[in-house]
Design a protein around this motif. Structure first.
Motif, short mmCIF file in Angstrom:
data_model
loop_
_atom_site.label_atom_id
_atom_site.label_comp_id
_atom_site.label_asym_id
_atom_site.label_seq_id
_atom_site.Cartn_x
_atom_site.Cartn_y
_atom_site.Cartn_z
N ASN A 118 24.63 -9.90 -24.48
CA ASN A 118 25.02 -9.67 -23.09
C ASN A 118 25.90 -10.77 -22.53
O ASN A 118 26.34 -10.69 -21.38
CB ASN A 118 23.79 -9.49 -22.19
CG ASN A 118 22.83 -10.66 -22.27
OD1 ASN A 118 23.20 -11.74 -22.71
ND2 ASN A 118 21.60 -10.45 -21.86
N GLU B 107 29.07 -7.73 -23.76
CA GLU B 107 29.41 -6.72 -22.77
C GLU B 107 30.55 -7.20 -21.87
O GLU B 107 31.47 -6.45 -21.55
CB GLU B 107 28.18 -6.40 -21.93
CG GLU B 107 27.01 -5.83 -22.72
CD GLU B 107 25.75 -5.69 -21.89
OE1 GLU B 107 25.80 -6.07 -20.69
OE2 GLU B 107 24.73 -5.22 -22.41
N HIS B 108 30.47 -8.45 -21.45
CA HIS B 108 31.48 -8.99 -20.54
C HIS B 108 32.80 -9.25 -21.26
O HIS B 108 33.88 -9.12 -20.66
CB HIS B 108 30.94 -10.23 -19.85
CG HIS B 108 29.75 -9.96 -18.98
ND1 HIS B 108 29.85 -9.37 -17.74
CD2 HIS B 108 28.43 -10.16 -19.20
CE1 HIS B 108 28.64 -9.23 -17.22
NE2 HIS B 108 27.76 -9.70 -18.08
N ASP C 127 22.57 -5.46 -10.72
CA ASP C 127 21.86 -4.19 -10.85
C ASP C 127 20.45 -4.34 -10.32
O ASP C 127 19.62 -5.03 -10.91
CB ASP C 127 21.84 -3.77 -12.32
CG ASP C 127 21.29 -2.37 -12.53
OD1 ASP C 127 20.66 -1.83 -11.60
OD2 ASP C 127 21.46 -1.81 -13.63
N GLN D 261 20.19 -8.92 -14.72
CA GLN D 261 20.83 -7.61 -14.60
C GLN D 261 22.22 -7.74 -13.99
O GLN D 261 22.53 -7.16 -12.96
CB GLN D 261 19.94 -6.68 -13.78
CG GLN D 261 18.57 -6.45 -14.39
CD GLN D 261 18.66 -5.85 -15.77
OE1 GLN D 261 19.31 -4.84 -15.98
NE2 GLN D 261 18.03 -6.49 -16.74
N ARG E 259 26.07 -6.87 -14.36
CA ARG E 259 26.89 -5.87 -15.02
C ARG E 259 28.35 -6.09 -14.69
O ARG E 259 28.69 -6.51 -13.58
CB ARG E 259 26.46 -4.46 -14.60
CG ARG E 259 25.12 -4.05 -15.18
CD ARG E 259 24.61 -2.74 -14.62
NE ARG E 259 25.52 -1.62 -14.83
CZ ARG E 259 25.20 -0.36 -14.54
NH1 ARG E 259 24.00 -0.07 -14.06
NH2 ARG E 259 26.06 0.61 -14.74
N TRP F 123 32.37 -4.27 -15.02
CA TRP F 123 33.18 -3.09 -15.30
C TRP F 123 34.60 -3.39 -14.82
O TRP F 123 34.92 -4.51 -14.39
CB TRP F 123 32.60 -1.83 -14.65
CG TRP F 123 32.49 -1.81 -13.16
CD1 TRP F 123 33.36 -1.29 -12.26
CD2 TRP F 123 31.39 -2.33 -12.37
NE1 TRP F 123 32.89 -1.43 -10.98
CE2 TRP F 123 31.69 -2.07 -11.02
CE3 TRP F 123 30.20 -2.98 -12.68
CZ2 TRP F 123 30.83 -2.45 -9.97
CZ3 TRP F 123 29.35 -3.35 -11.65
CH2 TRP F 123 29.66 -3.08 -10.32
N ASP G 30 33.42 2.03 -16.28
CA ASP G 30 32.30 1.25 -16.83
C ASP G 30 32.30 1.41 -18.34
O ASP G 30 31.58 2.23 -18.92
CB ASP G 30 30.99 1.73 -16.22
CG ASP G 30 29.84 0.78 -16.49
OD1 ASP G 30 29.94 -0.02 -17.45
OD2 ASP G 30 28.84 0.83 -15.75
N VAL H 23 31.16 -0.48 -20.63
CA VAL H 23 29.90 -0.85 -21.28
C VAL H 23 28.95 0.34 -21.28
O VAL H 23 28.32 0.66 -22.30
CB VAL H 23 29.26 -2.07 -20.60
CG1 VAL H 23 27.90 -2.38 -21.22
CG2 VAL H 23 30.18 -3.28 -20.72
N ARG H 24 28.82 1.03 -20.12
CA ARG H 24 27.97 2.21 -20.07
C ARG H 24 28.53 3.32 -20.97
O ARG H 24 27.78 4.06 -21.60
CB ARG H 24 27.86 2.72 -18.64
CG ARG H 24 26.78 2.00 -17.83
CD ARG H 24 25.38 2.38 -18.35
NE ARG H 24 24.33 1.97 -17.45
CZ ARG H 24 23.65 0.85 -17.56
NH1 ARG H 24 23.90 0.01 -18.55
NH2 ARG H 24 22.68 0.56 -16.70
N TYR I 251 31.10 7.86 -16.23
CA TYR I 251 31.40 6.44 -16.07
C TYR I 251 32.89 6.15 -16.02
O TYR I 251 33.29 4.99 -15.96
CB TYR I 251 30.73 5.58 -17.16
CG TYR I 251 29.25 5.84 -17.30
CD1 TYR I 251 28.40 5.70 -16.20
CD2 TYR I 251 28.69 6.21 -18.51
CE1 TYR I 251 27.04 5.94 -16.32
CE2 TYR I 251 27.32 6.44 -18.64
CZ TYR I 251 26.51 6.31 -17.54
OH TYR I 251 25.17 6.55 -17.66
N VAL J 142 23.97 -0.80 -7.81
CA VAL J 142 24.59 -2.00 -8.37
C VAL J 142 25.44 -2.64 -7.28
O VAL J 142 26.36 -2.01 -6.74
CB VAL J 142 25.47 -1.67 -9.59
CG1 VAL J 142 26.04 -2.95 -10.21
CG2 VAL J 142 24.69 -0.89 -10.64
#
Length: 461
Positions: A276, A305-306, A330, A352, A354, A356, A375, A377-378, A395, A405
């Motif tokens: 993450n 993810e980032h 989130d 949490q 997130r 995007w 998004d 990642v989603r 997404y 979020v």
């Protein structure tokens, strides 16, 4: 994995694509105006992170001129008027009102002598200016600027509880600033309270496919085309990906929404997620987000993810599509994980936070902008296969989770010459006479905002 769509038929014959050259960004710190320089990520003393956005952070001269003590429009945009092709493309779904509290804790490093005994060390600050985001609006949320507040403490005493807004930064970023002078001690704390209304987004993807490329972008969108020290769209590896994926054709020869969708599918296929990206201290407290270079993500096809979010924003910009990263908290995460990281448990553990991307559509005739959330990642987590381009994607524009979020930043590090320590943590400070030897921690807490005076907060997260 299969490709999201065959390239044949997507791009007609190539044509020339104009480029916007980087320009300087004027900032005000300690009451002096300075031109920021392009400064890369490097370690300074206690793993200090320097990330400046000067010649690469890129606001237009008009936007830079607005980088003053003000409370005006952070995007420096003319008022939008008249009916637009963008009208009705993005609708709000469920809405919620939140109050997000972010606490930045900075402590002097405790060094030890040869016998292992602690050596007291203090910060000696002649001056210090501290900044944190105060973004007015996102695709999925809006800040109540009148109720935004912050408190700067040193040695547990309040030294400044009256912020100034600095606007005109890249992509519509506005920063809040607090200052202090002649302080000696061992700890600094910044507590920021952000009242934000959030909503799920409902995007008419089919109708949006008809939106054309503008001849000229708005100032705010133009700034979101430019590279910066994190989203470096000028990196040769990023440029090579775009050229390969488009087979050397002009990306602007297909509609912007179709291009955004196609490139999101390519990034989704290209990056294998690993972790993450959150950085923890030995005590488990969150220090911030660790990002590898966009070149490494583009070249290796691996990242957090980032890192994936940053790559998508860089790819969009390299293809001529204004884009900005968005970071949000989130509230559906478990409360016991709000301030600590579970080590070794993979992508789903810990804070949490997130990330995007939002890309811009612009109607030049009415001067209206529409920022569309993607998004990635989603999308990557929901399927290993890229859906067909001719079907709406979950997404991509439409996002049924965003009312829970809370977006609070458009960059992982403020786009000006400030310092954070050990990791990107959305804040930064400029100190004299030197950068102190310190460590940082960041905490988040969110509650639902009472609707009427006298109502009690609910749903603490």
């Amino acid at each position: 994995m299969r490709r999201p769509a065959a390239l044949s038929g997507l791009w007609p014959e190539p044509r020339r694509v104009g480029r916007v050259e980087p320009q300087g960004l004027l900032t005000e710190m300690e009451g002096k105006t300075m031109r920021t320089a392009t400064i890369g990520l490097r370690c300074v003393r206690a793993l200090a992170v320097l990330a400046a956005a000067g010649a690469m952070a890129l606001a237009t001269p008009e936007a830079g001129a607005q980088n003053r003590r003000n409370r005006g429009n952070s995007g420096n945009q003319p008022a939008a008027t008249g009916a637009s092709v963008l009208d009705g493309l993005m609708k709000r779904g469920r809405e919620r009102d939140w109050t997000l509290t972010v606490t930045i804790q900075v402590n002097s490093v405790k060094n030890r002598d040869g016998n292992g005994m602690p050596i007291p060390e203090t910060m000696n600050l002649r001056t210090a200016a501290v900044v944190f985001p105060a973004i007015e609006s996102f695709a999925s949320g809006v800040l109540d600027s009148e109720r935004y507040k912050g408190e700067l403490r040193f040695n547990e005493k309040v030294v400044d509880d009256s912020h100034e807004f600095l606007s005109g930064y890249q992509g519509g970023t506005r920063l809040a600033r607090w200052t202090m002078t002649e302080q000696v001690g061992k700890d600094m704390t910044l507590v920021v309270t952000l009242p934000v209304t959030t909503w799920e987004t409902i995007f008419d993807e089919n109708a949006a496919m008809a939106v054309p490329w503008p001849a000229n972008w708005s100032d705010r969108a133009s700034s979101a085309l430019q590279p910066d020290t994190i989203v470096n769209s000028n990196d040769p590896a990023v440029q090579a990906l775009v050229k390969r994926w488009t087979e050397g054709k002009d990306p602007k020869s297909i509609p912007p929404v179709r291009l955004a969708k196609f490139l999101a599918g390519k990034v989704m296929e290209h990056v294998q997620l690993s972790g993450n990206g959150l950085v923890a201290a030995d005590n488990g407290l969150l220090m911030g987000v660790g990002l590898q270079s966009v070149e490494e993500t583009a070249t290796s096809g691996r990242g957090s993810e980032h890192d994936m979010v940053v790559l998508l924003a860089a790819v969009y910009r390299a293809a001529g599509l204004p884009a900005r990263t968005v970071i949000g908290y989130d509230v559906t995460g478990k409360k016991e994980k709000d301030n600590f990281l579970d080590k070794g448990r993979g992508s789903g553990s810990g804070m949490q936070l997130r990330g995007w991307v939002e890309f811009c559509l612009y109607d030049e005739g009415t001067k209206k902008e529409l920022w569309v959330p993607v998004d990635i990642v989603r999308m990557r987590g929901s399927s290993n296969r890229v859906p067909p381009l001719n079907r709406p994607w979950k997404y991509f524009g439409t996002h049924d989770e965003l009312e829970n979020v809370i977006p609070f930043a458009l960059q992982y590090h403020p786009p000006t010459t400030v310092v954070a320590h050990g990791a990107y943590a959305f804040w930064g400070w400029l100190t004299t006479p030197e950068i102190p030897n310190v460590t940082q921690f960041v905490r988040f807490n969110a509650i639902t905002t009472p609707k009427r005076a006298g109502d009690r907060p609910r749903d603490q997260r």
